[in-house]
Every structure is written in C-alpha cells, then in structure tokens.
Design a protein around this motif. Structure first.
Motif, mmCIF file in Angstrom:
data_model
loop_
_atom_site.group_PDB
_atom_site.id
_atom_site.type_symbol
_atom_site.label_atom_id
_atom_site.label_comp_id
_atom_site.label_asym_id
_atom_site.label_seq_id
_atom_site.Cartn_x
_atom_site.Cartn_y
_atom_site.Cartn_z
ATOM 1 N N UNK A 190 3.368 -2.358 -8.679
ATOM 2 C CA UNK A 190 4.125 -3.413 -8.720
ATOM 3 C C UNK A 190 5.950 -3.041 -8.261
ATOM 4 N N UNK A 191 6.351 -2.143 -9.790
ATOM 5 C CA UNK A 191 7.459 -1.573 -9.951
ATOM 6 C C UNK A 191 8.538 -0.845 -8.569
ATOM 7 N N UNK A 192 8.290 -0.121 -7.666
ATOM 8 C CA UNK A 192 8.894 0.485 -7.274
ATOM 9 C C UNK A 192 8.552 -0.664 -5.764
ATOM 10 N N UNK A 193 8.706 -1.540 -5.427
ATOM 11 C CA UNK A 193 8.738 -2.534 -5.096
ATOM 12 C C UNK A 193 10.520 -3.416 -4.804
ATOM 13 N N UNK A 194 10.600 -3.756 -6.193
ATOM 14 C CA UNK A 194 11.634 -3.950 -6.843
ATOM 15 C C UNK A 194 13.299 -3.176 -6.571
#
Length: 285
Positions: A84-88
């Motif tokens: 999830x975090x890399x998508x930001x």
C-alpha cells in the motif's frame, strides 16, 4: 450495494498508503506490535489445531481469523504496507518521499517483530511449563517447522534459496490480495469473506510470510529446534522479507494501480482542443 468497484477501492488503497506514511512513529509501532502479536497467536492456534486433528487443512481454514481481526482493528503488517505505502509515492502524493516509505517499513518491521517475539516467548512458556519440562507435541511441531524451513532450505543450496524466495513472493501475492479484498466491500461480512480466501491459500500452501515466521522461528529456537539464529535470518527471514517485498507490490499494488487508477484518469482527462468535436454553426450561434 456493499461491493466497491475497482476504480474506487484502488483509490482507497492509495489513500491508505498515504495515511500510513504520515502516521506518527508511536502509533505505527503500536499498531504493528499488535498486528504481529495477533498473527502469532493465530499461527499458534493453527499449528495446535493441525497437531490435534492431524489435518493441516483444518488449521489453514481457521488461521485467517487472526488476519481478519487485526485488519478490522486497523493494525498493520509488514506485508500489507509493502504493497500500500509505495502507491502513495508512485501517485506523487504531496510530501511522500522514498525516505518516508522506508521509515514506515522500518517501524512496522520493528513493531511486528516485537509483537511476534512476545507471543513466541509466552507460547514457549505455556508449552514447557516455564521451561521446566520438555515441549509437548505442539511445541515439538513448532520446533520441527523451524528446522525444516531453515536447514531444510540450506541443504539444497542455491535451489533452496530460490525456492524460499519464490514462496515469499507467492505469499505476499495472496496476503496483499487479502488486504485489497477487504476494501472491496463496505460490510464487515464482505470484508471477512474477501480476506479469508487468499489467506487460506497462502497458509495451506506453505508459502513464507515474514511476520508469521517472526513467531515460528524464535519460538522454535526456544522449543529445541535444531537450527541457529543465523540459520533463521539467512535461510528464512531475510529472503522471505525480500520475496514479500517483490510479490505484493508487483502482483497486486502495481497491477491494480496501472489498470484502474492510471487508466481511469487517462479516460477521464479532457480531450485536447484539436480533438474536440466542433459543433455545427447553427448550434453554436
């Protein structure tokens, strides 16, 4: 309707990644600690059920209860934030930098490990009457798992390492699918059903989950497993973390982002002026 369409839940994935990046260190570690502890209890439960019934499928069917509980309570696993975090960052959300992504991953790793280690110690105490007797049948099983999934890989050399890595990739493909599946529904029952299926697949197939292993292997060492701490890190935890890091973002995060978030924006973008259909003169007057 309870169902959330892909374009909308992919937006929720990006929003969730952004929120985790900006979460305080205290909250991040506490949530990760609780996630590691709950998942460790679920793993201990699944091993106990498997030993007592002699049927691994029963243990695998019941293991997802831990994953569902920790997700519904808003706790974080390393495997989930890997996706999830890399998508930001990819979506270029304001203030999201590579160092903030790495900070989140580091804090979640520490929290997960601390939570899993706490439960590993507690279970070792329970299974040995505070280390005064030999481990019971469940304890022996946990110790043998640690041996087979460290020294067992090492016995095959490079082929064993590749197998371990691929199992880590496949694991987070399934686990991250579970994380995303929870976003496909607005109802608790829908979220649980969505999460249950891929988590069942990963556990029954024996794929390698970095956080589950943070419980299995330290507890295995406490319960007489025939392997060392260096065996654990070199021949399981480190390759598993790398495999999890590849599997979740590559097969879940990036594919959904590319085909739903980015594609939908391209479709919604206004046409260039030269491509706009010119209105007839009598209608534009």
């Amino acid at each position: 309707m309870s169902y959330v369409n892909p374009t909308d839940f992919v937006r929720k994935m990006i929003d969730a990644g952004e929120a985790k990046v900006f979460m305080s260190a205290r909250d991040t570690v506490i949530r990760a600690y609780m996630a590691g502890a709950i998942l460790a209890l679920a793993a201990a439960f699944a091993v106990t059920v498997t030993v007592q019934t002699g049927e691994p499928l029963v243990g695998a069917l019941l293991f997802p209860v831990g994953f569902c509980l920790l997700y519904l309570m808003g706790f974080d696993l390393l495997t989930g934030v890997f996706t999830l975090v890399p998508l930001a960052l990819i979506d270029k959300r304001p203030g999201v930098r590579l160092r903030s992504v790495l900070r989140n991953w580091g804090l979640v790793f520490v929290g997960n490990f601390a939570g899993a280690l706490t439960v590993a110690f507690m279970m070792a105490v329970i299974l040995t009457y505070a280390f005064t007797v030999d481990p019971n049948e469940v304890g022996q099983k946990i110790g043998s798992i640690g041996t087979s999934r460290t020294v067992g890989y090492a016995d095959h050399g490079a082929a064993g390492m590749l197998t371990l890595f691929i199992r880590g990739v496949l694991c987070n493909w399934m686990v991250s699918t579970g994380v995303v599946a929870a976003m496909m529904s607005r109802s608790v029952s829908g979220k649980v059903i969505g999460m249950w299926m891929p988590i069942l697949v990963f556990f029954y197939m024996g794929f390698e989950h970095s956080v589950v292993n943070m419980f299995l292997f330290p507890s295995g060492l406490m319960l007489g497993g025939d392997f060392s701490i260096s065996d654990y890190f070199l021949w399981n935890e480190i390759p598993t973390v790398i495999g999890n890091l590849v599997g979740g973002p590559l097969f879940v995060g990036l594919t959904l982002y590319a085909t739903h978030a980015r594609t939908s924006r391209e479709q919604d973008a206004p046409l260039p002026a030269e491509k706009k259909i010119q209105a007839p003169a009598e209608l534009s007057a």
